[in-house]
Design a protein around this motif. Sequence first.
Motif, mmCIF file in Angstrom:
data_model
loop_
_atom_site.group_PDB
_atom_site.id
_atom_site.type_symbol
_atom_site.label_atom_id
_atom_site.label_comp_id
_atom_site.label_asym_id
_atom_site.label_seq_id
_atom_site.Cartn_x
_atom_site.Cartn_y
_atom_site.Cartn_z
ATOM 1 N N TYR A 32 19.171 59.223 -114.051
ATOM 2 C CA TYR A 32 19.411 60.466 -113.298
ATOM 3 C C TYR A 32 20.253 60.167 -112.058
ATOM 4 C CZ TYR A 32 18.555 64.445 -110.237
ATOM 5 O OH TYR A 32 18.717 65.518 -109.384
ATOM 6 N N LYS A 35 23.857 59.352 -112.848
ATOM 7 C CA LYS A 35 24.630 60.520 -113.267
ATOM 8 C C LYS A 35 24.955 61.447 -112.114
ATOM 9 C CE LYS A 35 24.574 64.316 -116.624
ATOM 10 N NZ LYS A 35 23.807 64.974 -117.721
ATOM 11 N N HIS A 36 24.040 61.546 -111.145
ATOM 12 C CA HIS A 36 24.194 62.536 -110.082
ATOM 13 C C HIS A 36 24.709 61.981 -108.758
ATOM 14 C CE1 HIS A 36 21.603 64.703 -112.934
ATOM 15 N NE2 HIS A 36 22.121 65.792 -112.419
ATOM 16 N N THR A 38 27.421 60.551 -107.383
ATOM 17 C CA THR A 38 28.830 60.245 -107.638
ATOM 18 C C THR A 38 29.718 60.524 -106.429
ATOM 19 O OG1 THR A 38 29.140 62.473 -108.559
ATOM 20 C CG2 THR A 38 28.604 60.692 -110.116
#
Length: 226
Positions: A32, A35-36, A38
Amino acid sequence: MNMKSKAAAFIKKYKHAWVFMYILIYMPWFMYLEKHVTSNYHVIHSVIDDKIPFIEYFIVPYLLWFVFIAAVFLYFFFTDVEGFYKMAKLMFTGMTIFLIISTLMPNGLHLRPMFFARDNVFVDMVRMLYRADTPTNVMPSLHVFNSIGACIAIYNSKALRRHKIISWSAYILAGLIILATMFLKQHSVIDVMAAFLMAYTLYQFVYVTHGKKVPKLSRQTAFWLK
């Protein structure tokens, strides 16, 4: 002994495998974050990082980290249950702290080279690493922390301490892995120092405190047996 009895005996002998269920907590949380996280993260940087050269050959010990940690875990799993529990407690606690830090203070690096001075198989391996691993969620470095954790477990193992070649080979490999995190620009010196600090702190709780409790309990037991 039939198959059912053998299976029951196997499960009973290795019931401590439940510890590996921690991966069901760690992996979804980590993925998680990957992915988040960034953008809008705190950039980790030290002036020392700028003085450390990029050396692609360190990709070898960096990748050997996966084999190293797995081998140490499996050794303790099959030969030393108490040592396995201590090692898992140290590492999984540190890994959870890492996840909490990454969640509350998203962080990342801007250290990776834009261009490579050389072109060889090791550089190709680094390129593959960069594509697979984002330069975020880096503090403290788990490559460093888990390498230190494995060394702590080995050092505290009476059986392994008798095998100097194995022990010192593990320590040297761990040292190369730690250096690799910086020479490959995967981590800042700050990440490395944070990993050392976390390992030292958790070592006090998992190994030192436990070691002090055991003699005390033994003295109390001896007193009541008199």
